[in-house]
Design a protein around this motif. Sequence first.
Motif, mmCIF file in Angstrom:
data_model
loop_
_atom_site.group_PDB
_atom_site.id
_atom_site.type_symbol
_atom_site.label_atom_id
_atom_site.label_comp_id
_atom_site.label_asym_id
_atom_site.label_seq_id
_atom_site.Cartn_x
_atom_site.Cartn_y
_atom_site.Cartn_z
ATOM 1 N N LYS A 129 12.690 -6.956 3.757
ATOM 2 C CA LYS A 129 12.809 -5.974 4.838
ATOM 3 C C LYS A 129 11.937 -4.772 4.524
ATOM 4 O O LYS A 129 11.422 -4.635 3.415
ATOM 5 C CB LYS A 129 14.267 -5.531 4.961
ATOM 6 N N ASN A 130 11.841 -3.864 5.491
ATOM 7 C CA ASN A 130 11.097 -2.623 5.257
ATOM 8 C C ASN A 130 11.716 -1.815 4.124
ATOM 9 O O ASN A 130 11.049 -1.040 3.465
ATOM 10 C CB ASN A 130 11.056 -1.780 6.527
ATOM 11 N N SER A 131 13.025 -2.011 3.912
ATOM 12 C CA SER A 131 13.712 -1.250 2.863
ATOM 13 C C SER A 131 13.612 -1.927 1.491
ATOM 14 O O SER A 131 14.056 -1.380 0.497
ATOM 15 C CB SER A 131 15.183 -1.064 3.232
ATOM 16 N N SER A 132 13.024 -3.134 1.442
ATOM 17 C CA SER A 132 12.834 -3.800 0.141
ATOM 18 C C SER A 132 11.865 -2.983 -0.695
ATOM 19 O O SER A 132 10.891 -2.443 -0.173
ATOM 20 C CB SER A 132 12.234 -5.197 0.346
ATOM 21 N N ASN A 133 12.114 -2.910 -1.993
ATOM 22 C CA ASN A 133 11.177 -2.144 -2.818
ATOM 23 C C ASN A 133 9.941 -2.997 -3.136
ATOM 24 O O ASN A 133 9.979 -4.225 -3.096
ATOM 25 C CB ASN A 133 11.864 -1.548 -4.055
ATOM 26 N N ILE A 134 8.834 -2.306 -3.444
ATOM 27 C CA ILE A 134 7.555 -3.008 -3.601
ATOM 28 C C ILE A 134 7.512 -3.842 -4.884
ATOM 29 O O ILE A 134 6.667 -4.723 -5.021
ATOM 30 C CB ILE A 134 6.332 -2.040 -3.537
ATOM 31 N N GLY A 135 8.453 -3.591 -5.804
ATOM 32 C CA GLY A 135 8.540 -4.402 -7.017
ATOM 33 C C GLY A 135 9.066 -5.790 -6.706
ATOM 34 O O GLY A 135 8.528 -6.802 -7.173
ATOM 35 N N ILE A 136 10.112 -5.855 -5.896
ATOM 36 C CA ILE A 136 10.716 -7.158 -5.598
ATOM 37 C C ILE A 136 9.809 -7.950 -4.647
ATOM 38 O O ILE A 136 9.821 -9.188 -4.664
ATOM 39 C CB ILE A 136 12.175 -7.001 -5.078
ATOM 40 N N ILE A 137 8.994 -7.259 -3.868
ATOM 41 C CA ILE A 137 8.028 -7.950 -3.007
ATOM 42 C C ILE A 137 6.947 -8.639 -3.861
ATOM 43 O O ILE A 137 6.497 -9.737 -3.561
ATOM 44 C CB ILE A 137 7.397 -6.968 -1.991
ATOM 45 N N PHE A 138 6.586 -7.988 -4.968
ATOM 46 C CA PHE A 138 5.592 -8.571 -5.892
ATOM 47 C C PHE A 138 6.211 -9.678 -6.747
ATOM 48 O O PHE A 138 5.506 -10.579 -7.223
ATOM 49 C CB PHE A 138 5.066 -7.457 -6.799
ATOM 50 N N PHE A 139 7.529 -9.622 -6.934
ATOM 51 C CA PHE A 139 8.183 -10.496 -7.905
ATOM 52 C C PHE A 139 7.931 -12.001 -7.732
ATOM 53 O O PHE A 139 7.821 -12.727 -8.746
ATOM 54 C CB PHE A 139 9.690 -10.204 -7.974
ATOM 55 N N THR A 149 7.665 2.897 3.004
ATOM 56 C CA THR A 149 6.933 4.061 2.476
ATOM 57 C C THR A 149 5.495 3.662 2.149
ATOM 58 O O THR A 149 4.541 4.327 2.562
ATOM 59 C CB THR A 149 7.602 4.585 1.187
ATOM 60 N N ALA A 150 5.336 2.577 1.409
ATOM 61 C CA ALA A 150 4.000 2.133 0.998
ATOM 62 C C ALA A 150 3.143 1.802 2.218
ATOM 63 O O ALA A 150 1.966 2.139 2.285
ATOM 64 C CB ALA A 150 4.106 0.928 0.072
ATOM 65 N N LYS A 151 3.781 1.178 3.200
ATOM 66 C CA LYS A 151 3.069 0.801 4.424
ATOM 67 C C LYS A 151 2.607 2.046 5.190
ATOM 68 O O LYS A 151 1.479 2.105 5.682
ATOM 69 C CB LYS A 151 4.014 -0.034 5.298
ATOM 70 N N ARG A 172 0.632 10.987 -3.277
ATOM 71 C CA ARG A 172 1.762 11.373 -2.422
ATOM 72 C C ARG A 172 2.991 10.590 -2.833
ATOM 73 O O ARG A 172 4.084 11.117 -2.883
ATOM 74 C CB ARG A 172 1.430 11.088 -0.955
ATOM 75 N N ILE A 173 2.799 9.299 -3.107
ATOM 76 C CA ILE A 173 3.941 8.477 -3.542
ATOM 77 C C ILE A 173 4.438 8.960 -4.903
ATOM 78 O O ILE A 173 5.640 9.120 -5.111
ATOM 79 C CB ILE A 173 3.540 6.972 -3.550
ATOM 80 N N SER A 174 3.520 9.237 -5.823
ATOM 81 C CA SER A 174 3.926 9.731 -7.146
ATOM 82 C C SER A 174 4.696 11.037 -7.015
ATOM 83 O O SER A 174 5.707 11.248 -7.689
ATOM 84 C CB SER A 174 2.706 9.994 -8.032
ATOM 85 N N ARG A 175 4.216 11.923 -6.146
ATOM 86 C CA ARG A 175 4.872 13.214 -5.964
ATOM 87 C C ARG A 175 6.249 13.028 -5.328
ATOM 88 O O ARG A 175 7.189 13.746 -5.636
ATOM 89 C CB ARG A 175 3.993 14.134 -5.119
ATOM 90 N N ASP A 176 6.353 12.037 -4.482
ATOM 91 C CA ASP A 176 7.617 11.767 -3.808
ATOM 92 C C ASP A 176 8.693 11.293 -4.784
ATOM 93 O O ASP A 176 9.851 11.709 -4.716
ATOM 94 C CB ASP A 176 7.358 10.691 -2.740
ATOM 95 N N LYS A 229 -0.714 -4.479 5.939
ATOM 96 C CA LYS A 229 -0.467 -5.387 7.054
ATOM 97 C C LYS A 229 0.265 -6.617 6.537
ATOM 98 O O LYS A 229 0.390 -6.810 5.335
ATOM 99 C CB LYS A 229 -1.801 -5.812 7.666
ATOM 100 N N ASN A 230 0.672 -7.487 7.475
ATOM 101 C CA ASN A 230 1.311 -8.740 7.075
ATOM 102 C C ASN A 230 0.364 -9.606 6.258
ATOM 103 O O ASN A 230 0.792 -10.411 5.446
ATOM 104 C CB ASN A 230 1.781 -9.511 8.304
ATOM 105 N N SER A 231 -0.939 -9.420 6.480
ATOM 106 C CA SER A 231 -1.923 -10.226 5.750
ATOM 107 C C SER A 231 -2.286 -9.616 4.387
ATOM 108 O O SER A 231 -3.026 -10.217 3.625
ATOM 109 C CB SER A 231 -3.189 -10.378 6.594
#
Lengths: 372, 372
Positions: free
Chosen positions: A184-194, B176-178, B228-232, B184-186
């Motif tokens: 989902k959009n709320s999934s963290n980017i670590g688990i998306i890479f996992f 957030t990353a998006k 920006r992400i690091s600062r967040d 994108k999906n790709s």
Amino acid sequence: MPKEKFKVTPWEVKGKVDYNILIRKFGTQKISDDLLERIKKHTGELHFMLRRGIFFSHRDLDWLLDKYETGEEFFLYTGRGPSGHTHLGHLTPWIFTAWLQEKFDVHLYFQMTDDEKHLVKPLSLEQTTGFAYDNALDVLACGMDPKKTHIFSNIEYGKTIYKEAVKIAKHVTFSTAKAVFGFKNSSNIGIIFFPAIQAVPCFLPSVLEGKNIPCLIPAAIDQDPYWRISRDIAPKMGYYKPTQIHNKFIPGLKPGGKMSASDPSSAIFTTDTPEQIEKKIMNAFTGQQPTAELQRKLGGNPDICTVCQYYFYLFEQDDKKLEKIFEGERTGTLLAGEHKADLAKRVKDFIAEHQRRREKAKKIIDKVMLRD
Amino acid sequence: MPKEKFKVTPWEVKGKVDYNILIRKFGTQKISDDLLERIKKHTGELHFMLRRGIFFSHRDLDWLLDKYETGEEFFLYTGRGPSGHTHLGHLTPWIFTAWLQEKFDVHLYFQMTDDEKHLVKPLSLEQTTGFAYDNALDVLACGMDPKKTHIFSNIEYGKTIYKEAVKIAKHVTFSTAKAVFGFKNSSNIGIIFFPAIQAVPCFLPSVLEGKNIPCLIPAAIDQDPYWRISRDIAPKMGYYKPTQIHNKFIPGLKPGGKMSASDPSSAIFTTDTPEQIEKKIMNAFTGQQPTAELQRKLGGNPDICTVCQYYFYLFEQDDKKLEKIFEGERTGTLLAGEHKADLAKRVKDFIAEHQRRREKAKKIIDKVMLRD
């Protein structure tokens, strides 16, 4: 097709699982009698988990045997998410894996996903890496060959794992990963890479040895989605698709669902004391009648009796003796108290022996663990 | 607000950049005269890139100086995507970084994103890691203090980097990353994870030293989104927000856009031969009149003359001499041939000296590179 009343994902198993539906849904193959015979040709006997259909489904196991029969050695790959102590549900596939390793005399790569557990649970990386070492002792205690077993934590072996994962990730789009895992959009980017990290061991021995080596993954069927991605990208990377053999879930001590680490009373841990084991089993759900009198008269149902199921999955490997226990439950000659007390003794003996092996494993663990 | 005719993202810089609009759009601060005075108090003089507004924007640089003035040492962090050889556009912020390091006597952590370049370019990991080592020689040749400089490739220092990235990734959702990067999906799942990897050095020295250390990032403004992400997430992880100082892009040898490695004729590489340099500069766009006669009569425009801009950004550090060159261009006394020939000599001398330093760097590179 009946409405599905169960749910199986890598993170959740809910309801009473219909394994035939699961085979259709996941698109795997049932292990046929012919395939069992073919395995038997190599192993001399069939492990009780194969005889009883605990390992019940596969992907390309016949292809793997083709390769093996032409002289190509394969390797085994399985793993564990180290979010706590090990329970009997975890041991089931490992005991079978040790048997496969012995019978085929092959290497085993065992991945501890301490990164994943930090990403999805309220646990620090220090905690999950700690559990990775703790759980590795249980893996060795199942009788793996220490000379041919390579256990690693994704964090402690991170240089090698991350490097290979980056190569894999290049071939996996967000939409593919989302379709398989429902991110989902709320999934963290670590688990998306996992998914890329979990795919690494499918190909790692090929990378390390500089040649294409077939892979067989024994694991509970809920982990299947991870290997769909590995199978999808394998040809793009010039590797064989990993093959799989899937097991059912060992039931919990409470009715419904699988043994779960998140509900300690539903599971027996390898670190439990005899008193804890005794207490958990004496509180287990048997599915027997409310009174001894009624049980003697009407009998019980072994299929929903967790005590019977424990014998089935792990504690009575002799099929005839197992049938006797089931018969006693069915006809009402075996009463809950005795039934549970017998099992409690078996489990306590098993865990005592396991703990002795676990202590011995501490002496060799450093040689078995891969590290960067 | 005027329609924006330019585009600045971490992957693309298009059109004539209006830096005032960029400051508003990105929400950064312009480096004020007061702030310049404050820097001068510590450095004794102002680097020409500060005097000329090449470094023009910042985030929390005043806060960093507050910390520094109360005795807290900071560290510098910058990096490079090693997708090819280094050109003069890359050197601009590095030369300034070396000056900052010398004046404040601080440590520098330099990240080579060989993982990222493999994920987004048609390059193998072996190629990008190779360029990481090659480019590291250019970093050292800019005059960094080898005792206080720590260069690493994300792949070769992967155990440390992946471990810290996992901790960071737990706090960064896909949405957030998006929002920041427009995934994108790709997009592949490696590049979606990458913001966590690029955030690691903001906090790494704090992790390694076991105390909170302020961070200053000198980098081209197109890299701002990463921070920006690091600062967040910094406060969530108990660290200071990284501070930044941003530079403009050194223009290419062709009109419009920045110097780009993907168009070799637009850039001078540190590995170019004197003949290549000569040829590229003699073909550079000057913005002068079509004939010498017209140029003498009407004069040219230094703002669009790439030769003038090269003097401005790198090759004439003396403001008075620079003004003389601009004046010659404006009034038509300086003709294209002489103008280019003068610059070509300067650039060839500069690159020859850089290549000597690059050779010397080969002897110490192993001590400077961090590895697992």
